[in-house]
Design an enzyme around this catalytic site. Structure first.
Site, PDB file in Angstrom:
ATOM      1  N   GLY A  30       6.460   8.071   7.171  1.00 25.82           N
ATOM      2  CA  GLY A  30       6.804   6.978   8.067  1.00 25.82           C
ATOM      3  C   GLY A  30       8.303   6.859   8.227  1.00 25.82           C
ATOM      4  O   GLY A  30       9.083   7.542   7.548  1.00 25.82           O
ATOM      5  N   SER A  31       8.730   5.967   9.106  1.00 26.18           N
ATOM      6  CA  SER A  31      10.153   5.871   9.434  1.00 26.18           C
ATOM      7  C   SER A  31      10.994   5.456   8.238  1.00 26.18           C
ATOM      8  O   SER A  31      12.098   5.981   8.029  1.00 26.18           O
ATOM      9  CB  SER A  31      10.355   4.887  10.585  1.00 26.18           C
ATOM     10  OG  SER A  31       9.891   3.590  10.231  1.00 26.18           O
ATOM     11  N   GLY A  86       7.174   3.557   2.257  1.00 25.50           N
ATOM     12  CA  GLY A  86       7.287   2.298   2.970  1.00 25.50           C
ATOM     13  C   GLY A  86       5.953   1.571   2.984  1.00 25.50           C
ATOM     14  O   GLY A  86       4.972   2.018   2.390  1.00 25.50           O
ATOM     15  N   ALA A  87       5.908   0.440   3.662  1.00 31.24           N
ATOM     16  CA  ALA A  87       4.672  -0.329   3.807  1.00 31.24           C
ATOM     17  C   ALA A  87       4.737  -1.129   5.094  1.00 31.24           C
ATOM     18  O   ALA A  87       5.820  -1.461   5.586  1.00 31.24           O
ATOM     19  CB  ALA A  87       4.458  -1.255   2.614  1.00 31.24           C
ATOM     20  N   ASP A  88       3.569  -1.442   5.637  1.00 31.87           N
ATOM     21  CA  ASP A  88       3.493  -2.271   6.840  1.00 31.87           C
ATOM     22  C   ASP A  88       3.546  -3.751   6.479  1.00 31.87           C
ATOM     23  O   ASP A  88       4.130  -4.550   7.204  1.00 31.87           O
ATOM     24  CB  ASP A  88       2.212  -1.954   7.606  1.00 31.87           C
ATOM     25  CG  ASP A  88       2.077  -0.468   7.887  1.00 31.87           C
ATOM     26  OD1 ASP A  88       3.091   0.152   8.260  1.00 31.87           O
ATOM     27  OD2 ASP A  88       0.976   0.081   7.700  1.00 31.87           O
ATOM     28  N   ALA A 101       0.340   2.787   9.052  1.00 31.53           N
ATOM     29  CA  ALA A 101       0.790   2.836  10.445  1.00 31.53           C
ATOM     30  C   ALA A 101       1.251   4.241  10.816  1.00 31.53           C
ATOM     31  O   ALA A 101       1.145   4.661  11.966  1.00 31.53           O
ATOM     32  CB  ALA A 101       1.906   1.826  10.685  1.00 31.53           C
ATOM     33  N   GLY A 102       1.754   4.982   9.809  1.00 32.43           N
ATOM     34  CA  GLY A 102       2.193   6.355  10.045  1.00 32.43           C
ATOM     35  C   GLY A 102       1.069   7.369  10.058  1.00 32.43           C
ATOM     36  O   GLY A 102       1.301   8.551  10.313  1.00 32.43           O
ATOM     37  N   GLU A 108      -1.339   9.604   1.233  1.00 31.19           N
ATOM     38  CA  GLU A 108      -0.457   8.685   0.514  1.00 31.19           C
ATOM     39  C   GLU A 108      -1.171   8.110  -0.703  1.00 31.19           C
ATOM     40  O   GLU A 108      -0.604   8.056  -1.798  1.00 31.19           O
ATOM     41  CB  GLU A 108      -0.005   7.553   1.446  1.00 31.19           C
ATOM     42  CG  GLU A 108       1.047   7.974   2.449  1.00 31.19           C
ATOM     43  CD  GLU A 108       1.372   6.891   3.453  1.00 31.19           C
ATOM     44  OE1 GLU A 108       2.454   6.965   4.048  1.00 31.19           O
ATOM     45  OE2 GLU A 108       0.547   5.974   3.649  1.00 31.19           O
TER      46      GLU A 108
END
Length: 230
Positions: A30-31, A86-88, A101-102, A108
């Site tokens: 993810g970003s 990361g996390a949403d 989201a990724g 993961e």
């Protein structure tokens, strides 16, 4: 005022400092996780940091290889010292998470469940009192009979839609599965919902990460905040 990317970069830099030479490190997707991969590569170049990365997606593996990070598979390195991702959404107190989201939630979860520590990096907008407040729960499903699976998932109390690409085609995960994005609203009992989703025929994995994060590094306008399970 710092941009969202600048805040993600600050959190990523702080998390990268946790890595020591000789470690095996899970590399998230993810970003935000991409900033952490970049920060680790910088430490390799500037400080001589030596570690092995276990990527959670083909996308992350490609980035890490381009930066010269040595990689291994989960089969080759089944025990990781830590993982950074990361996390949403991050539920304050429990550190339960919504992720995916990724599109890499299955890999993961496999990699991060094998890590002694899971460090989550995010900007302050990702903190919530209850999971489901802002983001849907991604649910990875087999392609065969996916509409039937969608109906089963919706029976748990959500509105589910099939994730699609910008071109309108069904989004495919690295394992060639579909993803349903499921709007539950605020979730009163994430652990119970996680069990219900896992027990639903056709569901491969879900984006509720319960009791897995050991620490969250949050970057906000006033600096870095570190959260731990309470």
């Amino acid at each position: 005022m710092a941009s969202a990317d600048e805040l993600k970069q600050a959190a990523a830099q702080a998390a990268a400092q946790k890595v020591q030479s000789g470690m095996v490190v899970g590399l998230g997707t993810g970003s935000t996780a991409a900033f952490a991969v970049g920060a680790l590569a910088q430490r390799m170049q500037k400080e001589g940091l030596q570690f092995i990365g276990v990527p959670t997606s083909e996308r992350t593996a490609e980035q890490a290889r381009s930066l010269g990070i040595p990689l291994a598979t989960l089969e080759e390195q089944p025990r990781l010292d830590l993982a950074i991702d990361g996390a949403d959404e991050i539920e304050v107190g429990s550190l339960n998470l919504i992720k995916g989201a990724g599109g890499a939630l299955l890999r993961e979860k496999l990699v991060e469940a094998s890590a002694a520590e899971l460090i989550i990096i995010a900007d302050a907008s990702k903190k919530v009192a209850h999971l489901g407040t802002r983001f849907p729960v991604p649910v990875e499903v087999v392609r065969f009979g996916w509409k039937t699976t969608l109906a089963r998932v919706e029976a748990l109390g959500c509105q589910a839609v099939l994730r699609r690409t910008a071109e309108g085609d069904p989004y495919l995960t690295d394992e060639q599965h579909y993803i349903l994005d499921c709007q539950f609203g605020p979730i009163a009992n994430p652990a119970k919902l996680a069990e219900q989703l896992k027990g639903t025929v056709g569901v491969v994995e879900h984006g509720l990460f319960i009791g897995m994060a050991t620490e969250a590094i949050i970057a906000g306008p006033e600096g870095i905040e570190t959260l731990r399970q309470s």
